[in-house]
Write an enzyme that holds these catalytic residues in place. Structure first.
Site, PDB file in Angstrom:
ATOM      1  N   ASN A   1       0.809  -1.224   0.000  1.00  0.00           N
ATOM      2  CA  ASN A   1       0.000   0.000   0.000  1.00  0.00           C
ATOM      3  C   ASN A   1       0.840   1.271   0.000  1.00  0.00           C
ATOM      4  O   ASN A   1       0.311   2.372   0.140  1.00  0.00           O
ATOM      5  CB  ASN A   1      -0.951   0.011   1.197  1.00  0.00           C
ATOM      6  N   GLY A   2       2.180   1.118  -0.136  1.00  0.00           N
ATOM      7  CA  GLY A   2       3.046   2.293  -0.231  1.00  0.00           C
ATOM      8  C   GLY A   2       3.731   2.684   1.061  1.00  0.00           C
ATOM      9  O   GLY A   2       4.566   3.594   1.069  1.00  0.00           O
ATOM     10  N   GLU A   3       3.412   2.032   2.179  1.00  0.00           N
ATOM     11  CA  GLU A   3       4.089   2.344   3.446  1.00  0.00           C
ATOM     12  C   GLU A   3       5.581   2.011   3.339  1.00  0.00           C
ATOM     13  O   GLU A   3       5.965   1.003   2.743  1.00  0.00           O
ATOM     14  CB  GLU A   3       3.473   1.545   4.597  1.00  0.00           C
TER      15      GLU A   3
ATOM     16  N   ARG B   1       9.508  26.808  -0.784  1.00  0.00           N
ATOM     17  CA  ARG B   1       8.832  27.956  -1.390  1.00  0.00           C
ATOM     18  C   ARG B   1       7.624  28.408  -0.574  1.00  0.00           C
ATOM     19  O   ARG B   1       7.182  29.549  -0.698  1.00  0.00           O
ATOM     20  CB  ARG B   1       8.392  27.619  -2.823  1.00  0.00           C
TER      21      ARG B   1
ATOM     22  N   HIS C   1      15.503  28.653  -0.109  1.00  0.00           N
ATOM     23  CA  HIS C   1      14.769  29.615  -0.930  1.00  0.00           C
ATOM     24  C   HIS C   1      14.795  30.998  -0.284  1.00  0.00           C
ATOM     25  O   HIS C   1      14.931  32.011  -0.978  1.00  0.00           O
ATOM     26  CB  HIS C   1      13.333  29.127  -1.122  1.00  0.00           C
TER      27      HIS C   1
ATOM     28  N   LYS D   1       9.566  42.223 -13.145  1.00  0.00           N
ATOM     29  CA  LYS D   1       8.529  41.330 -13.662  1.00  0.00           C
ATOM     30  C   LYS D   1       7.296  41.366 -12.782  1.00  0.00           C
ATOM     31  O   LYS D   1       7.335  41.846 -11.646  1.00  0.00           O
ATOM     32  CB  LYS D   1       9.045  39.898 -13.750  1.00  0.00           C
TER      33      LYS D   1
ATOM     34  N   ASP E   1      19.864  32.113  -9.829  1.00  0.00           N
ATOM     35  CA  ASP E   1      18.667  31.802  -9.056  1.00  0.00           C
ATOM     36  C   ASP E   1      18.971  30.617  -8.154  1.00  0.00           C
ATOM     37  O   ASP E   1      20.000  29.951  -8.315  1.00  0.00           O
ATOM     38  CB  ASP E   1      17.487  31.487  -9.983  1.00  0.00           C
TER      39      ASP E   1
ATOM     40  N   THR F   1      10.022  24.669 -13.556  1.00  0.00           N
ATOM     41  CA  THR F   1       9.565  24.470 -14.937  1.00  0.00           C
ATOM     42  C   THR F   1      10.393  25.281 -15.924  1.00  0.00           C
ATOM     43  O   THR F   1      10.285  25.081 -17.136  1.00  0.00           O
ATOM     44  CB  THR F   1       8.088  24.872 -15.095  1.00  0.00           C
TER      45      THR F   1
ATOM     46  N   THR G   1      10.402  31.213 -15.585  1.00  0.00           N
ATOM     47  CA  THR G   1      10.975  32.491 -15.153  1.00  0.00           C
ATOM     48  C   THR G   1      12.323  32.737 -15.807  1.00  0.00           C
ATOM     49  O   THR G   1      12.572  33.792 -16.399  1.00  0.00           O
ATOM     50  CB  THR G   1      11.142  32.508 -13.612  1.00  0.00           C
TER      51      THR G   1
END
Length: 328
Positions: A47-49, A106, A140, A204, A232, A237, A240
């Site tokens: 189950n992912g545990e 973030r 960040h 921006k 940065d 993605t 920016t």
């Protein structure tokens, strides 16, 4: 055996533990420290545990648990929490969580009402699990250090990145560029590292209701005919940073070098970065960069020597601060 025959001062023992998200970095750090990664059994139930058990005694050791928070991010975080809990319950003397990339960084403040501060929640979770100390790279925002109730070693990768830029582009007229006004202080440190180069930034706007979407406006500063180093902390993605690159080239920049610490590289990032016109994209290996994320202009620098030296200083009760400014 009498008490007098026993050693009064037990030997210090450094043990390095690795999660499953970025074992290559852990092995590189282990090599720098001249230790081996402590063996463990780790698997998932149907189950992912997540289950973790160490194959040797950890009692009384100085434990360093390294895990990069990469996709699937929540699995990586949960695995590291469970590793810390296992160490606490097995009587490790001190547990240092090494997270080269701090997940949820973030989300460090509320932009609107009814929002979480997930970066603080992360710190609370690791404290509750049993972490005594956190070691991370290029947060960040600096204020995240205050979220954890204990020592936080905030390592700076910009020295690794800026040394590469300085040595590679020694004869170029460089301008350091921040992709937005919020990163100007980081750009100032870069400019100092590169010998006092000029600064510029992209003015921006961002729609707060639409994440990862940016409207670049104009370049503020002298970039014409110069090599622009666009800096940065992370590339997700790539929206920016690639729009900023195009803006710089339109404003007369000779070339653009993109330099960032964390290559998250989600979705269209590789396509955007490889086609935006940047001369080179320089990242570190705080996060694993798979073969399908490689492209011709990408250069990946290793953060392992910096992390290993910080671990060594913590273990020996030395100064981590001296790694950055030369003063203990």
């Amino acid at each position: 055996m009498t008490v007098s025959a026993m050693s009064a001062t037990p030997k210090k023992s450094l043990k390095l533990f690795s999660g499953s998200s970025h074992p290559e970095l852990a092995e590189e750090v282990a090599k720098q420290l001249d230790v081996t990664v402590t063996p463990q059994a780790a698997y998932k139930f149907a189950n992912g545990e997540i289950f973790v058990r160490y194959d040797e005694s950890v009692r009384g050791c100085d434990a360093f648990v390294i895990q990069s928070h990469c996709a699937p991010l929540n699995d990586a975080i949960m695995e590291q929490l469970i590793m810390v809990d296992a160490l606490k319950r097995a009587s490790a003397k001190r547990i240092t969580v090494v997270m080269p990339f701090y997940g949820y960084a973030r989300q460090d403040k509320k932009h609107k009402g009814r929002e979480p501060i997930s970066a603080r929640l992360m710190a609370d979770l690791f404290k509750t699990a049993g972490a005594d100390r956190i070691m991370t790279v290029d947060l960040h925002t600096d204020q995240i250090q205050g979220f954890f109730d204990g020592p936080v070693d905030h390592l700076l990768a910009q020295t690794v990145l800026s040394d590469y830029i300085r040595q590679t582009y020694v004869d170029e007229k460089i301008t350091v560029v921040s992709p937005d006004s919020g990163r100007v202080r980081v750009a100032e440190k870069w400019a100092d590292n590169l010998g006092g180069t000029p600064l510029a930034f992209i003015h921006k706007t961002r729609d707060p209701t639409k994440p990862n979407q940016v409207v670049a406006n104009r370049v503020v500063g002298d970039v014409e005919g110069r090599l622009c180093v666009l800096v940065d902390d992370m590339i997700d993605t790539g929206g920016t940073i690639t729009k900023a690159t195009e803006q710089l080239l339109e404003s007369g920049a000779k070339d653009v070098i993109i330099a960032a610490t964390h290559g998250v590289l989600s979705g269209p990032a590789v396509e955007r970065l490889s086609s935006c016109g940047a001369k080179e994209v320089v990242l570190t290996n705080t996060l694993p960069i798979s073969d399908e994320h490689q492209f011709d202009t990408l250069r990946v620098l290793s953060i392992a020597p910096l992390v290993a030296e910080a671990i060594h200083q913590v273990f020996e009760d030395g100064s981590v601060t001296s790694l950055f400014d030369g003063h203990a």
